[in-house]
Design a protein around this motif. Structure first.
Motif, PDB file in Angstrom:
ATOM      1  N   ARG A  57       8.016   7.876  -5.743  1.00 21.00           N
ATOM      2  CA  ARG A  57       8.367   9.223  -6.178  1.00 21.00           C
ATOM      3  C   ARG A  57       8.625   9.277  -7.680  1.00 21.00           C
ATOM      4  NH1 ARG A  57      11.247   8.851  -1.394  1.00 21.00           N
ATOM      5  NH2 ARG A  57      13.202   8.468  -2.492  1.00 21.00           N
ATOM      6  N   GLU A  58       9.272   8.248  -8.209  1.00 17.24           N
ATOM      7  CA  GLU A  58       9.544   8.208  -9.646  1.00 17.24           C
ATOM      8  C   GLU A  58       8.256   8.101 -10.447  1.00 17.24           C
ATOM      9  OE1 GLU A  58      12.235   4.945  -9.983  1.00 17.24           O
ATOM     10  OE2 GLU A  58      14.035   6.188  -9.593  1.00 17.24           O
ATOM     11  N   LYS A  59       7.338   7.305  -9.956  1.00 17.36           N
ATOM     12  CA  LYS A  59       6.059   7.152 -10.649  1.00 17.36           C
ATOM     13  C   LYS A  59       5.284   8.466 -10.647  1.00 17.36           C
ATOM     14  CE  LYS A  59       2.020   4.085 -10.787  1.00 17.36           C
ATOM     15  NZ  LYS A  59       1.335   2.951 -10.113  1.00 17.36           N
ATOM     16  N   TYR A  60       5.314   9.161  -9.518  1.00 16.51           N
ATOM     17  CA  TYR A  60       4.614  10.441  -9.445  1.00 16.51           C
ATOM     18  C   TYR A  60       5.310  11.494 -10.303  1.00 16.51           C
ATOM     19  CZ  TYR A  60       2.258  14.573  -7.738  1.00 16.51           C
ATOM     20  OH  TYR A  60       1.545  15.730  -7.683  1.00 16.51           O
ATOM     21  N   ALA A  61       6.657  11.486 -10.316  1.00 15.69           N
ATOM     22  CA  ALA A  61       7.411  12.462 -11.105  1.00 15.69           C
ATOM     23  C   ALA A  61       7.053  12.376 -12.583  1.00 15.69           C
ATOM     24  CB  ALA A  61       8.910  12.253 -10.908  1.00 15.69           C
ATOM     25  N   ALA A  62       6.784  11.160 -13.060  1.00 12.08           N
ATOM     26  CA  ALA A  62       6.382  10.999 -14.456  1.00 12.08           C
ATOM     27  C   ALA A  62       5.046  11.677 -14.721  1.00 12.08           C
ATOM     28  CB  ALA A  62       6.307   9.509 -14.807  1.00 12.08           C
ATOM     29  N   GLN A  63       4.129  11.582 -13.765  1.00 12.66           N
ATOM     30  CA  GLN A  63       2.838  12.245 -13.894  1.00 12.66           C
ATOM     31  C   GLN A  63       2.991  13.763 -13.813  1.00 12.66           C
ATOM     32  OE1 GLN A  63      -0.512  10.641 -14.178  1.00 12.66           O
ATOM     33  NE2 GLN A  63       1.019   9.253 -15.026  1.00 12.66           N
ATOM     34  N   GLN A  64       3.896  14.189 -12.964  1.00 12.18           N
ATOM     35  CA  GLN A  64       4.137  15.627 -12.822  1.00 12.18           C
ATOM     36  C   GLN A  64       4.762  16.210 -14.088  1.00 12.18           C
ATOM     37  OE1 GLN A  64       6.586  16.574  -9.480  1.00 12.18           O
ATOM     38  NE2 GLN A  64       6.477  18.779  -9.790  1.00 12.18           N
ATOM     39  N   GLN A  65       5.647  15.453 -14.708  1.00 10.12           N
ATOM     40  CA  GLN A  65       6.332  15.932 -15.906  1.00 10.12           C
ATOM     41  C   GLN A  65       5.364  16.193 -17.052  1.00 10.12           C
ATOM     42  OE1 GLN A  65       9.479  13.366 -17.221  1.00 10.12           O
ATOM     43  NE2 GLN A  65      10.285  14.865 -18.670  1.00 10.12           N
ATOM     44  N   VAL A  66       4.332  15.358 -17.165  1.00  7.29           N
ATOM     45  CA  VAL A  66       3.349  15.552 -18.242  1.00  7.29           C
ATOM     46  C   VAL A  66       2.191  16.439 -17.799  1.00  7.29           C
ATOM     47  CG1 VAL A  66       3.944  13.359 -19.318  1.00  7.29           C
ATOM     48  CG2 VAL A  66       2.081  13.436 -17.638  1.00  7.29           C
ATOM     49  N   SER A  84     -14.459  17.311  -8.189  1.00 11.30           N
ATOM     50  CA  SER A  84     -13.237  17.926  -7.666  1.00 11.30           C
ATOM     51  C   SER A  84     -12.124  17.773  -8.695  1.00 11.30           C
ATOM     52  CB  SER A  84     -12.823  17.265  -6.346  1.00 11.30           C
ATOM     53  OG  SER A  84     -13.825  17.427  -5.364  1.00 11.30           O
ATOM     54  N   PHE A  85     -11.393  18.855  -8.922  1.00  8.64           N
ATOM     55  CA  PHE A  85     -10.350  18.875  -9.941  1.00  8.64           C
ATOM     56  C   PHE A  85      -8.977  18.831  -9.283  1.00  8.64           C
ATOM     57  CE2 PHE A  85      -7.431  21.110 -12.829  1.00  8.64           C
ATOM     58  CZ  PHE A  85      -7.637  20.383 -14.004  1.00  8.64           C
ATOM     59  N   PHE A  86      -8.049  18.041  -9.883  1.00  8.71           N
ATOM     60  CA  PHE A  86      -6.705  17.892  -9.340  1.00  8.71           C
ATOM     61  C   PHE A  86      -5.687  17.866 -10.470  1.00  8.71           C
ATOM     62  CE2 PHE A  86      -9.663  15.590  -6.593  1.00  8.71           C
ATOM     63  CZ  PHE A  86      -9.444  16.211  -5.374  1.00  8.71           C
ATOM     64  N   SER A  87      -4.448  18.260 -10.142  1.00 13.91           N
ATOM     65  CA  SER A  87      -3.333  18.076 -11.066  1.00 13.91           C
ATOM     66  C   SER A  87      -2.121  17.627 -10.273  1.00 13.91           C
ATOM     67  CB  SER A  87      -3.035  19.371 -11.829  1.00 13.91           C
ATOM     68  OG  SER A  87      -2.513  20.356 -10.957  1.00 13.91           O
ATOM     69  N   ALA A  88      -1.190  16.986 -10.986  1.00 19.97           N
ATOM     70  CA  ALA A  88      -0.005  16.417 -10.331  1.00 19.97           C
ATOM     71  C   ALA A  88       1.022  17.526 -10.109  1.00 19.97           C
ATOM     72  CB  ALA A  88       0.576  15.299 -11.180  1.00 19.97           C
ATOM     73  N   GLY A  89       0.765  18.381  -9.147  1.00 21.49           N
ATOM     74  CA  GLY A  89       1.638  19.515  -8.865  1.00 21.49           C
ATOM     75  C   GLY A  89       2.870  19.133  -8.084  1.00 21.49           C
ATOM     76  N   ASP A 107      -1.434   9.997  -4.073  1.00 19.77           N
ATOM     77  CA  ASP A 107      -2.095   8.701  -4.236  1.00 19.77           C
ATOM     78  C   ASP A 107      -3.081   8.704  -5.402  1.00 19.77           C
ATOM     79  OD1 ASP A 107      -3.414  10.559  -2.463  1.00 19.77           O
ATOM     80  OD2 ASP A 107      -4.930   9.039  -2.138  1.00 19.77           O
ATOM     81  N   LEU A 108      -3.596   9.881  -5.777  1.00 17.55           N
ATOM     82  CA  LEU A 108      -4.560   9.949  -6.875  1.00 17.55           C
ATOM     83  C   LEU A 108      -3.886   9.702  -8.225  1.00 17.55           C
ATOM     84  CD1 LEU A 108      -6.654  13.092  -5.834  1.00 17.55           C
ATOM     85  CD2 LEU A 108      -7.088  10.681  -5.303  1.00 17.55           C
ATOM     86  N   PHE A 109      -2.570   9.953  -8.301  1.00 15.18           N
ATOM     87  CA  PHE A 109      -1.867   9.799  -9.569  1.00 15.18           C
ATOM     88  C   PHE A 109      -0.889   8.624  -9.573  1.00 15.18           C
ATOM     89  CE2 PHE A 109      -3.334  14.164  -9.632  1.00 15.18           C
ATOM     90  CZ  PHE A 109      -3.773  14.313 -10.939  1.00 15.18           C
ATOM     91  N   THR A 110      -0.683   7.984  -8.417  1.00 13.06           N
ATOM     92  CA  THR A 110       0.245   6.849  -8.356  1.00 13.06           C
ATOM     93  C   THR A 110      -0.410   5.578  -7.841  1.00 13.06           C
ATOM     94  OG1 THR A 110       0.955   7.369  -6.097  1.00 13.06           O
ATOM     95  CG2 THR A 110       2.171   8.405  -7.907  1.00 13.06           C
ATOM     96  N   GLY A 111      -1.585   5.683  -7.261  1.00 13.97           N
ATOM     97  CA  GLY A 111      -2.223   4.507  -6.687  1.00 13.97           C
ATOM     98  C   GLY A 111      -1.704   4.139  -5.318  1.00 13.97           C
ATOM     99  N   VAL A 112      -0.839   4.994  -4.734  1.00 15.21           N
ATOM    100  CA  VAL A 112      -0.331   4.735  -3.390  1.00 15.21           C
ATOM    101  C   VAL A 112      -1.478   4.832  -2.387  1.00 15.21           C
ATOM    102  CG1 VAL A 112       1.235   5.572  -1.593  1.00 15.21           C
ATOM    103  CG2 VAL A 112       1.931   5.617  -3.986  1.00 15.21           C
ATOM    104  N   PRO A 113      -1.556   3.953  -1.412  1.00 19.62           N
ATOM    105  CA  PRO A 113      -2.618   4.058  -0.396  1.00 19.62           C
ATOM    106  C   PRO A 113      -2.627   5.433   0.260  1.00 19.62           C
ATOM    107  CG  PRO A 113      -1.449   1.987  -0.184  1.00 19.62           C
ATOM    108  CD  PRO A 113      -0.695   2.786  -1.201  1.00 19.62           C
TER     109      PRO A 113
END
Length: 646
Positions: A206-215, A224-229, A273-279
């Motif tokens: 969650r912390e790793k993803y939150a960093a992606q979400q913050q930026v 296909s387009f995605f963002s860390a929402g 998983d696309l922004f953190t590498g989680v399976p």
């Protein structure tokens, strides 16, 4: 009329494979004949799904080998895969063919359970799958003559019926819910059997993803387009929600209507998983599964695997959500199709299709009125509107509204109206296309918490012909309880008019106090109370104090009706004596009158209403006021209670 089946690549491969174990166990019949009708195959490049198969009607000339089958039958053919036409896609009306067929019933369950159908309207034709097929220029002479089976006696045309056959649906519902519970329990035990420890173990993720979400990280992956929402971080629900949804389920069940819930995921829940590498099979928030388990154990059906279904299909669409607008919470085309498909699967257990008239639907690409394509992919021009699929009937967008005849009712807030409702793009429209059951829809923007009250307001006749009510809800809905039913039914109780505050009477008996001193109120030339928001705020916020007429004390119960002149989402909480009642007005509801019901207290002479207006579209740069036209009182001697109350 059967529905065009939309399946995964793996399933299409299974259909194309001529050595399928299930199909090969059934002895094929080899026939020669002519295609006399072919269903329309959608355009691969614009179809919402990359894989599709279609049906044709074959008039057999002779049976070359195998068992006797009907002379006329329906044949399912592969259409396209990964948006590329298959070799079978070219078959058309008039083609002479030799084909080895097996009964559709011999195919694996995951094929048979797909929503089936096409433009073939003869429901008596038996359905077959091809093992091998080729074009011929002339028919051969078989060594032995094998006769055709007799055609079934034709059924009279089916008329729309209000009688819903439920012989199997109850047992299938129970089996489905037991399966879903078992799957959740399996995941829980796999992860240690403790919800809290499981949740804590995922803190680094969650912390790793939150960093992606913050930026506000975003990217194209292929086309296909995605963002860390946003994602859910925490409990996801409370006990009051479970209790109120149980009351809603019981209200519908008392009227022989099933309730099926489906939660719209947050943007981030299908891209973690696309922004953190989680399976991909990792669960981001186990508490979401705990909510599903709690609901299922309370005999409330909810579809629990939407996130996994969305992840499996997220690369089939350019946009699952409107990711190019980071704060936008409504679904784009992709997730709307996923929700519709999951709902269509559940509906297949009801014996309601034969009672409905045939409906021929098609898809048409439409430009969106607001959103443009995200930048970064040369295939999608960022200066051009994003496009989505709209459902058409004949040459016009399919109309779905608040009717009373469909056995399927879809209710919800604004998420069921996107990507764009009136041009034919929405969850109910996609459901209609997939199931060929055109639902009725009760759509109230901002109204998830009001579903019980909104359905009750329509009256029991609104549910007479229903089999099931589908409720896709926004992720924030389970954090609070639903608005309860009124103390009694204000629309069907015998009431005596007492008085009405209108025009010049309003300032004498109604007082408005804005929350902020910067807010204000005024009266228009026609005597309407206007409540203005503080500058820069989205809407009015304050408290109404209404004087209760003395004559109310002559009745054991009373109704206060507030007629609004303006249309906006408005949150109202009314207090009288020790009683509290809450309402959420919607800017999409046709009725501008809201009713509160109370048992009379001989001493209390005022009603206090906390008022807060949701976001309003400014007019010429100015946010308009929330406006009340009149406030009326009615006395009630014998209330008409809802069935579940007394």
């Amino acid at each position: 009329m059967r529905v065009i089946a939309i399946v995964t690549i793996a399933l299409i491969i299974l259909i194309k494979c001529t050595t399928s174990s299930s199909a090969s166990e059934a002895s094929p019949t080899v026939v020669e004949g002519t295609i006399v009708q072919a269903s329309h195959l959608p355009e691969p490049k614009t179809n919402p799904y990359p894989d599709c198969y279609f049906t044709v009607v074959v008039e057999a000339s002779r049976i070359i080998a195998g068992k006797s089958i009907p002379q006329k039958f329906t044949l399912v053919l592969p259409g396209f895969f990964s948006r590329e036409y298959s070799s079978e896609a070219g078959y058309k009306k008039g083609d002479m063919i030799r084909v080895s067929v097996v009964p559709f019933s011999s195919m694996p369950d995951n094929v048979k359970q797909i929503q089936q159908a096409d433009e073939i309207e003869d429901l008596d034709l038996e359905l077959f799958f091809p093992v091998q097929i080729q074009t011929v220029h002339e028919f051969s002479t078989p060594k032995e003559k094998i006769g055709f089976t007799l055609k079934k006696q034709e059924r009279p045309p089916q008329k729309p019926s209000s009688k819903i056959v439920r012989t199997k649906s109850d047992s299938l519902r129970k089996a489905q819910m037991e399966h879903d519970l078992a799957e959740i329990e399996k995941l829980l035990q796999k992860n240690g059997g403790d919800w809290d420890k499981w949740y804590q173990s995922l803190k680094p993720v969650r912390e790793k993803y939150a960093a992606q979400q913050q930026v506000k990280a975003q990217k194209w992956i292929g086309d296909s387009f995605f963002s860390a929402g946003k994602v859910d971080n925490g409990e996801t629900f409370n006990a009051k929600f479970v209790e109120s949804i149980k009351l809603f389920k019981e209200y519908l069940a008392a009227r022989n209507v099933d309730l099926i819930l489906i939660r719209m995921p947050h943007k981030g829940e299908i891209v973690d998983d696309l922004f953190t590498g989680v399976p991909q099979d990792q669960t981001y928030n186990p508490y979401l599964l705990r909510m599903y388990k709690t609901l299922l154990e309370a005999d409330i059906e909810i579809i629990p695997d939407v996130i996994s279904a969305a992840k499996a299909q997220r690369f089939k669409f350019p946009l699952m959500y409107w990711y190019q607008d980071f704060s936008e919470i409504h679904p784009a085309e992709g997730i709307a199709w996923v929700i519709a498909e999951e709902m269509a699967r559940r509906i297949s257990r009801y014996d309601i299709v034969p009672s409905l008239p045939s409906t021929s639907l098609s898809l048409k690409r439409q430009p969106h009125e607001t959103f443009k394509w995200p930048a970064g992919n040369p295939k999608f021009n960022e200066l051009q509107p994003a496009v989505y699929s709209a459902v058409f009937k004949d040459s016009r967008p399919l109309t779905i509204g608040p009717g009373q005849d469909s056995p399927v009712l879809i209710i919800g807030s604004s998420i069921i109206s996107t990507p764009s409702l009136y041009p034919g793009g929405s969850i109910p429209h996609y459901f209609a296309y997939l199931s060929h059951i055109v639902p009725d829809m009760l759509f109230r923007a901002g109204g998830d918490s009001m579903v019980l009250r909104n359905v009750a307001r329509e009256g029991d006749g609104f549910l007479n012909k229903r089999a099931v009510c589908l409720f896709p809800f926004v992720p924030g809905t389970p954090y609070a309880s639903f608005a309860p039913l009124p103390l009694f039914d204000p629309d069907h109780s015998v009431k005596d008019f007492i008085t009405s505050y209108t025009g010049s009477l309003i300032p004498s008996f109604v007082h408005y106090t804005p929350t902020s001193s910067a807010g204000k109120s005024s009266f228009s030339s026609d005597g309407v109370l206007e409540m203005w928001p503080e500058k820069g705020k989205r809407g009015a916020e304050g408290q109404l104090t209404i004087e209760v007429p003395e004559k109310v004390s002559e009745f054991p119960y009373f109704i206060v009706e507030i007629e609004f002149k303006s249309k906006e989402i408005t949150y109202l909480t009314a207090r009288y004596s020790k009683a509290v009642d809450s309402i959420v007005r919607s800017d999409t509801q046709p009725n501008n009158v809201e009713s509160f019901t109370f048992a009379t207290d001989g001493q209390s002479r005022k009603i206090e209403i906390d008022l807060s207006t949701g976001w309003i579209i400014p007019q010429k740069g100015v946010v308009p006021p929330t406006a009340i036209k009149s406030i009326s009182f009615f006395g009630v001697k014998r209330p008409n209670y809802y069935r579940e109350q007394h």
